[in-house]
Design a protein around this motif. Sequence first.
Motif, short mmCIF file in Angstrom:
data_model
loop_
_atom_site.label_atom_id
_atom_site.label_comp_id
_atom_site.label_asym_id
_atom_site.label_seq_id
_atom_site.Cartn_x
_atom_site.Cartn_y
_atom_site.Cartn_z
N ALA A 55 67.13 40.41 80.61
CA ALA A 55 67.34 39.18 79.85
C ALA A 55 66.02 38.45 79.59
O ALA A 55 65.79 37.95 78.49
N GLU A 56 65.16 38.39 80.59
CA GLU A 56 63.86 37.74 80.41
C GLU A 56 63.02 38.47 79.36
O GLU A 56 62.38 37.83 78.52
N THR A 57 63.04 39.79 79.41
CA THR A 57 62.29 40.58 78.44
C THR A 57 62.83 40.36 77.03
O THR A 57 62.06 40.19 76.08
N ILE A 70 61.28 23.51 79.46
CA ILE A 70 61.31 24.60 80.43
C ILE A 70 62.60 25.37 80.23
O ILE A 70 63.67 24.77 80.11
N ILE A 71 62.50 26.69 80.20
CA ILE A 71 63.68 27.55 80.04
C ILE A 71 63.76 28.46 81.24
O ILE A 71 62.80 29.16 81.57
N GLU A 72 64.91 28.46 81.90
CA GLU A 72 65.15 29.32 83.03
C GLU A 72 66.27 30.29 82.67
O GLU A 72 67.29 29.89 82.09
N VAL A 73 66.07 31.55 82.99
CA VAL A 73 67.07 32.60 82.77
C VAL A 73 67.52 33.05 84.15
O VAL A 73 66.72 33.58 84.92
N ASP A 74 68.78 32.79 84.46
CA ASP A 74 69.26 32.92 85.83
C ASP A 74 70.29 34.02 86.00
O ASP A 74 71.12 34.26 85.13
N ILE A 101 64.94 20.69 80.76
CA ILE A 101 65.18 22.02 81.30
C ILE A 101 66.45 22.60 80.70
O ILE A 101 67.49 21.94 80.67
N LEU A 102 66.33 23.83 80.21
CA LEU A 102 67.49 24.58 79.73
C LEU A 102 67.68 25.77 80.66
O LEU A 102 66.71 26.46 80.99
N ARG A 103 68.91 26.01 81.08
CA ARG A 103 69.23 27.16 81.92
C ARG A 103 70.25 28.03 81.20
O ARG A 103 71.24 27.52 80.70
N PHE A 104 69.97 29.32 81.17
CA PHE A 104 70.87 30.29 80.57
C PHE A 104 71.14 31.39 81.58
O PHE A 104 70.26 31.77 82.34
N TRP A 105 72.36 31.91 81.58
CA TRP A 105 72.70 33.05 82.42
C TRP A 105 72.16 34.32 81.77
O TRP A 105 72.08 34.41 80.55
N ASN A 106 71.82 35.31 82.59
CA ASN A 106 71.31 36.59 82.09
C ASN A 106 72.22 37.17 81.02
O ASN A 106 71.76 37.58 79.95
N LYS A 128 73.92 38.99 75.63
CA LYS A 128 75.04 39.14 74.70
C LYS A 128 74.89 38.32 73.43
O LYS A 128 75.43 38.68 72.38
N ASN A 129 74.18 37.19 73.51
CA ASN A 129 74.10 36.32 72.34
C ASN A 129 72.72 35.65 72.25
O ASN A 129 72.61 34.42 72.35
N PRO A 130 71.67 36.44 72.06
CA PRO A 130 70.33 35.86 72.02
C PRO A 130 70.12 34.87 70.86
O PRO A 130 69.36 33.92 70.99
N ASP A 131 70.83 35.07 69.75
CA ASP A 131 70.69 34.13 68.63
C ASP A 131 71.18 32.74 69.00
O ASP A 131 70.55 31.74 68.64
N ALA A 132 72.28 32.65 69.72
CA ALA A 132 72.80 31.35 70.16
C ALA A 132 71.85 30.70 71.15
O ALA A 132 71.65 29.47 71.12
N VAL A 133 71.25 31.50 72.03
CA VAL A 133 70.28 30.97 72.99
C VAL A 133 69.08 30.41 72.24
O VAL A 133 68.62 29.30 72.52
#
Length: 117
Positions: free
Chosen positions: A23-25, A62-66, A90-95, A100-105
Amino acid sequence: MRQPVTLSSRGFARAMRADATKAETLLWQALRNRQLNGLKFKRQVPLDGYILDFVCFEAGLIIEVDGSQHADSQADVVRDRHFEEQGFHILRFWNDEVEKNPDAVCSAILQAAKGRG
């Protein structure tokens, strides 16, 4: 006041960049080289004793991918409060959300950055 970055923090951040999650990549491919609306993001940045997944200093974002290890994490609450007090958003997104939806992120990131730069 910002603390100097220790050599161990710098080394740990470098190791995390080399061993990024899927997800981070994926998100980095969308954020790197000012590809997202010209915003300059850095990844795995040591700051104030923490390692930030992604940060855009010009937008104070700051963006965190958790992963699941962050579910209901009190340490994340303390960390977020610290950076909010410094003026960051700070924005947090689940992996799986990133995968599944990188455009929405990316849309959510753009919306959050709007007016902060």
